[in-house]
Design a protein around this motif. Structure first.
Motif, mmCIF file in Angstrom:
data_model
loop_
_atom_site.group_PDB
_atom_site.id
_atom_site.type_symbol
_atom_site.label_atom_id
_atom_site.label_comp_id
_atom_site.label_asym_id
_atom_site.label_seq_id
_atom_site.Cartn_x
_atom_site.Cartn_y
_atom_site.Cartn_z
ATOM 1 N N CYS A 190 4.636 -6.030 -11.517
ATOM 2 C CA CYS A 190 5.236 -6.078 -12.855
ATOM 3 C C CYS A 190 4.186 -6.412 -13.908
ATOM 4 O O CYS A 190 3.312 -7.242 -13.676
ATOM 5 N N SER A 191 4.301 -5.801 -15.051
ATOM 6 C CA SER A 191 3.381 -6.052 -16.168
ATOM 7 C C SER A 191 3.848 -7.258 -16.960
ATOM 8 O O SER A 191 4.254 -7.150 -18.119
ATOM 9 N N VAL A 192 3.791 -8.388 -16.311
ATOM 10 C CA VAL A 192 4.165 -9.657 -16.930
ATOM 11 C C VAL A 192 3.335 -10.745 -16.251
ATOM 12 O O VAL A 192 2.994 -10.631 -15.076
ATOM 13 N N GLY A 193 2.987 -11.775 -17.002
ATOM 14 C CA GLY A 193 2.256 -12.895 -16.419
ATOM 15 C C GLY A 193 3.222 -13.834 -15.722
ATOM 16 O O GLY A 193 4.290 -14.140 -16.253
ATOM 17 N N VAL A 194 2.866 -14.287 -14.529
ATOM 18 C CA VAL A 194 3.679 -15.258 -13.799
ATOM 19 C C VAL A 194 2.753 -16.273 -13.148
ATOM 20 O O VAL A 194 1.884 -15.917 -12.372
ATOM 21 N N LYS A 195 2.955 -17.533 -13.507
ATOM 22 C CA LYS A 195 2.258 -18.637 -12.851
ATOM 23 C C LYS A 195 3.309 -19.542 -12.244
ATOM 24 O O LYS A 195 4.333 -19.820 -12.864
ATOM 25 N N ALA A 196 3.056 -19.992 -11.020
ATOM 26 C CA ALA A 196 3.976 -20.887 -10.336
ATOM 27 C C ALA A 196 3.187 -21.763 -9.371
ATOM 28 O O ALA A 196 2.009 -21.511 -9.114
ATOM 29 N N VAL A 197 3.868 -22.757 -8.831
ATOM 30 C CA VAL A 197 3.214 -23.690 -7.921
ATOM 31 C C VAL A 197 2.965 -23.045 -6.555
ATOM 32 O O VAL A 197 1.899 -23.234 -5.969
ATOM 33 N N ALA A 198 3.932 -22.287 -6.040
ATOM 34 C CA ALA A 198 3.797 -21.709 -4.704
ATOM 35 C C ALA A 198 4.808 -20.586 -4.512
ATOM 36 O O ALA A 198 5.660 -20.347 -5.373
ATOM 37 N N ALA A 199 4.713 -19.940 -3.372
ATOM 38 C CA ALA A 199 5.696 -18.937 -2.964
ATOM 39 C C ALA A 199 6.602 -19.547 -1.901
ATOM 40 O O ALA A 199 6.166 -20.387 -1.108
ATOM 41 N N HIS A 200 7.878 -19.117 -1.915
ATOM 42 C CA HIS A 200 8.859 -19.590 -0.926
ATOM 43 C C HIS A 200 9.874 -18.469 -0.730
ATOM 44 O O HIS A 200 10.372 -17.910 -1.709
ATOM 45 N N PRO A 201 10.249 -18.143 0.488
ATOM 46 C CA PRO A 201 11.144 -17.000 0.710
ATOM 47 C C PRO A 201 12.620 -17.238 0.412
ATOM 48 O O PRO A 201 13.375 -16.289 0.225
ATOM 49 N N LEU A 202 13.055 -18.494 0.334
ATOM 50 C CA LEU A 202 14.481 -18.790 0.152
ATOM 51 C C LEU A 202 14.900 -18.676 -1.302
ATOM 52 O O LEU A 202 14.227 -19.198 -2.190
#
Length: 160
Positions: free
Chosen positions: A105-117
């Motif tokens: 996606c052409s959008v910025g995304v910052k997060a702490v981590a990935a999680h599948p739930l």
């Protein structure tokens, strides 16, 4: 974004807040900026969806998910909504999922981590409040600047 975060830090060190280095990059856009829209929610992304369904007008949605590492507050479908509705980016104090979709996606995304739930859907959250995490108080209408070097905020738009 027209300026590197490092250059903005050098030129405006007295006007900015610098976030702790706690975020990973997930979106297809690594450098983004815009006025802040704040949201506070915990393990419930109902308000994330409802905000991203609205016109973003180049803003950055800052989601204080309490730093929870137990579920994701943003996934591929919501990242597509952010892109389609002209959000510059999303910053999540929590987790994301569908990382390959988000990266497309052409959008910025910052997060702490990935999680599948996935998160709950109980329509619980608060909009427009100052939220604090990563050593920064994010205030509605302030400006956020992010790139691979980090994330800063300022009370007004910055230029070099």
């Amino acid at each position: 974004m027209s300026y590197a975060v490092t250059d903005l830090c050098d030129a405006h060190s007295d006007k900015i807040q610098v976030a702790e280095p706690m975020f990973a990059d997930f979106g297809g856009v690594l450098a983004f900026s815009g006025p802040i829209r704040t949201l506070k929610c915990f393990e419930d992304n109902s308000f994330v969806r409802s905000e991203l369904e609205k016109p973003g007008e180049g803003r950055v949605l800052v989601v204080d998910g309490g730093g929870s590492l137990r579920c994701a507050l943003l996934g591929g479908n919501l990242a597509e909504l952010a892109e389609d509705n002209n959000w510059a980016g999303v910053v999540v104090n929590g987790c994301v999922r569908d990382c390959e979709e988000i990266e497309g996606c052409s959008v910025g995304v910052k997060a702490v981590a990935a999680h599948p739930l996935k998160s709950r859907k109980q329509n619980i959250g608060e909009l427009g409040l100052p939220v604090k995490f990563g050593g920064v108080e994010f205030r509605e209408g302030d400006y956020l600047y992010a790139d691979v070097d980090g994330l800063i905020t300022a009370a007004e738009a910055l230029e070099l």
